[in-house]
Design an enzyme around this catalytic site. Structure first.
Site, PDB file in Angstrom:
ATOM      1  N   HIS A  40       1.855  -0.475  -6.620  1.00  9.59           N
ATOM      2  CA  HIS A  40       0.981   0.648  -6.222  1.00  9.59           C
ATOM      3  C   HIS A  40      -0.478   0.208  -6.108  1.00  9.59           C
ATOM      4  O   HIS A  40      -1.258   0.348  -7.048  1.00  9.59           O
ATOM      5  CB  HIS A  40       1.117   1.765  -7.266  1.00  9.59           C
ATOM      6  N   HIS A  93      -3.995   0.362  -3.583  1.00  8.63           N
ATOM      7  CA  HIS A  93      -4.697   0.870  -2.388  1.00  8.63           C
ATOM      8  C   HIS A  93      -5.668  -0.213  -1.925  1.00  8.63           C
ATOM      9  O   HIS A  93      -6.563  -0.599  -2.667  1.00  8.63           O
ATOM     10  CB  HIS A  93      -5.456   2.157  -2.715  1.00  8.63           C
ATOM     11  N   ASP A 141      -2.121   1.718  -9.513  1.00  6.88           N
ATOM     12  CA  ASP A 141      -2.743   2.730  -8.643  1.00  6.88           C
ATOM     13  C   ASP A 141      -4.210   2.344  -8.409  1.00  6.88           C
ATOM     14  O   ASP A 141      -5.099   3.203  -8.396  1.00  6.88           O
ATOM     15  CB  ASP A 141      -2.624   4.142  -9.223  1.00  6.88           C
ATOM     16  N   HIS A 164     -13.204   2.966  -4.558  1.00  5.24           N
ATOM     17  CA  HIS A 164     -14.078   3.873  -3.810  1.00  5.24           C
ATOM     18  C   HIS A 164     -15.507   3.358  -3.951  1.00  5.24           C
ATOM     19  O   HIS A 164     -15.886   2.852  -5.019  1.00  5.24           O
ATOM     20  CB  HIS A 164     -13.995   5.301  -4.366  1.00  5.24           C
TER      21      HIS A 164
HETATM   22  O1  DOR Z   1      -6.424   8.996  -7.574  1.00  2.35           O
HETATM   23  C1  DOR Z   1      -5.845   8.701  -6.556  1.00  2.35           C
HETATM   24  N1  DOR Z   1      -6.426   7.941  -5.626  1.00  2.35           N
HETATM   25  N2  DOR Z   1      -4.595   9.144  -6.352  1.00  2.35           N
HETATM   26  C2  DOR Z   1      -3.958   8.985  -5.172  1.00  2.35           C
HETATM   27  O2  DOR Z   1      -2.848   9.388  -5.053  1.00  2.35           O
HETATM   28  C3  DOR Z   1      -4.656   8.358  -4.049  1.00  2.35           C
HETATM   29  C4  DOR Z   1      -5.672   7.435  -4.527  1.00  2.35           C
HETATM   30  C5  DOR Z   1      -6.609   6.954  -3.454  1.00  2.35           C
HETATM   31  O3  DOR Z   1      -6.154   6.583  -2.383  1.00  2.35           O
HETATM   32  O4  DOR Z   1      -7.811   6.904  -3.708  1.00  2.35           O
END
Ligand code: DOR
Length: 427
Positions: free
Chosen positions: A60, A62, A304, A308
């Site tokens: 998981h 990103h 996860d 950002h």
């Molecule tokens: O906190 C999260 N950020 N949960 C998610 O499901 C998506 C993820 C993101 O892409 O930033």
């Protein structure tokens, strides 16, 4: 004949077969050439006091490319992964455009080819992750995609999810669900409970997650599909998965590092670094997630990892995007916070997720002659302080800045090449 290039010396080898001491010789073909006492090779990687394990696998991650390269690229995310001991990561599909077609799958795999980590990708279940129309799952499966999810959001339409499950069963792929019922969670920015009331931040109840876990267990029973639940965060969710597994269902789930280390009380700072989806829950939920990891209800630890930019995360709590970094702190958090044997922790980070993703031919396997040299060398006792500014990610949104952790990765080998050498990323 492959020639020896380096030897990992003086470590304690931990893999699914058990624990033993020995040196590991790696060859110029990227494989393990020999394992045993007192071995030599042209280069020595010191593993004194360290554990040598199969590399970690994150189901998981990103990576933000294509579309949001200011927050992370495949390259920078993979560097963070190498620093965290990962040799394989699975990209989530909520990029721009979404990873919902063979063309975008090809692009992501191509961009990952030179990265210091084996970058695999998931595919979206629905077109544009919009939840309305099934994505061309078969087309993506032909390119080797084995994991499908609309992560970032759950598939809301029950009928469509049933169709996706029927389709996935025929193709022998895994459907992974971000469990969140939008109608229940919508407008909530943290867990709904005592802290959301005190802070005046709109909450989303545990039931928003649990309703979808309940629904998908029912649908998986109906269709026989192999499902995986992503980032489970509530006591009720863990209990439902435990009961389903006890009843003989073939399903899997993951827990993130933040859901076993942080509670909703962290949001009292109003710092959006603690905003995440699913949200940080109560101490009872954290205890349930830990118990699930200990008794095998939860199959693996996932990060996860959700980068950002500072600009995005410095917004007010209810406007900032959810998500936190995870790749570089996972091992330290697991070793520091979980009351588990070292072997159990490595299983949850390495061979269990490798099996789940179906990459056990290259990752997570036993440290024996002939296997690919995808390895992690870490000092389980080294203490260190998390510093956002020295992370390899392009973003800085770690909720653990300043925290002392025990357990640090020293070297990571990808296909025999040290991509992290004495704590320095080299590719
Ligand atoms: O906190 C999260 N950020 N949960 C998610 O499901 C998506 C993820 C993101 O892409 O930033």
């Amino acid at each position: 004949m492959p020639q020896p290039t380096l030897v990992i010396k003086g470590g304690r080898l931990v893999d699914a077969t058990g624990v033993r001491s020995g040196d590991v010789v790696v060859g110029d073909d990227g494989s393990i050439l020999a394992v045993g006492p007192d071995l030599d090779a042209p280069e020595v990687l010191d593993a004194g006091g360290c554990v040598v394990s199969p590399g970690f696998v994150d189901v998981h991650t990103h990576l933000r490319e294509p579309g949001k390269e200011e927050a992370e690229t495949i390259e920078t995310g993979a560097r963070g992964a190498a620093a965290g001991g990962y040799t394989c990561i699975l990209a989530m599909p909520n990029t721009t455009p979404a990873i919902d077609s063979a063309a975008v799958v090809r692009e992501v795999l191509e961009l990952g080819r030179s990265a210091p980590c084996d970058v695999r990708t998931s595919g979206a279940i629905t077109v544009g992750r919009a939840g309305e129309q099934l994505a061309p799952i078969a087309e993506m499966a032909k390119l080797g995609v084995r994991f499908f999810t609309d992560d970032g959001t759950g598939v809301q339409d029950t009928r469509l999810m049933r169709r996706a499950m029927e389709y996935a069963s025929a193709l022998d792929v895994v459907l992974a669900q971000h469990c969140e019922d939008d109608a229940m969670a919508g407008g909530g920015h943290m867990h709904e409970g005592e802290w959301s009331s005190r802070l005046g931040i709109a909450g989303q109840p545990a039931e928003a997650e649990e309703l979808m876990v309940m629904r998908d267990i029912a649908l998986a029973r109906l269709t026989g599909a192999r499902i995986h639940f992503q980032h489970l965060s509530t006591e009720g969710s863990v209990a439902m998965v435990r009961a389903a597994k006890d009843g003989g269902m073939d399903l899997t789930c993951e827990a993130t590092t933040h859901h076993f280390t942080l509670t909703d009380e962290c949001c009292a700072t109003y710092d959006a670094v603690f905003k995440v989806n699913p949200p940080l829950r109560t101490a009872d939920d954290v205890a349930a997630v830990r118990a699930g990891l200990a008794d095998g209800t939860i199959d693996c630890i996932a990060t996860d990892h959700a980068p950002h930019t500072p600009d995005a995360k410095e917004q007010p709590f209810d406007e900032a995007p959810p998500g936190m970094l995870g790749l570089e702190t996972a091992l330290g958090l697991a070793l520091t916070e979980l009351d588990l044997d070292l072997e159990e922790v490595v299983a949850l980070l390495s061979w269990r997720p490798a099996q789940l993703l179906g990459v056990e031919d290259r990752h997570g396997g036993p440290i024996i002659e002939g296997r690919r040299a995808n390895l992690c060398v870490f000092d389980p006792e080294e203490e260190w302080t998390v510093d956002a500014d020295t992370m390899h990610s392009r973003s800085r949104n770690t909720p653990y800045a300043g925290r002392r952790l025990r357990g640090r990765v020293r070297h990571t080998l990808l296909e025999g090449e040290p991509v992290l050498r004495s704590g320095e990323v080299t590719r």
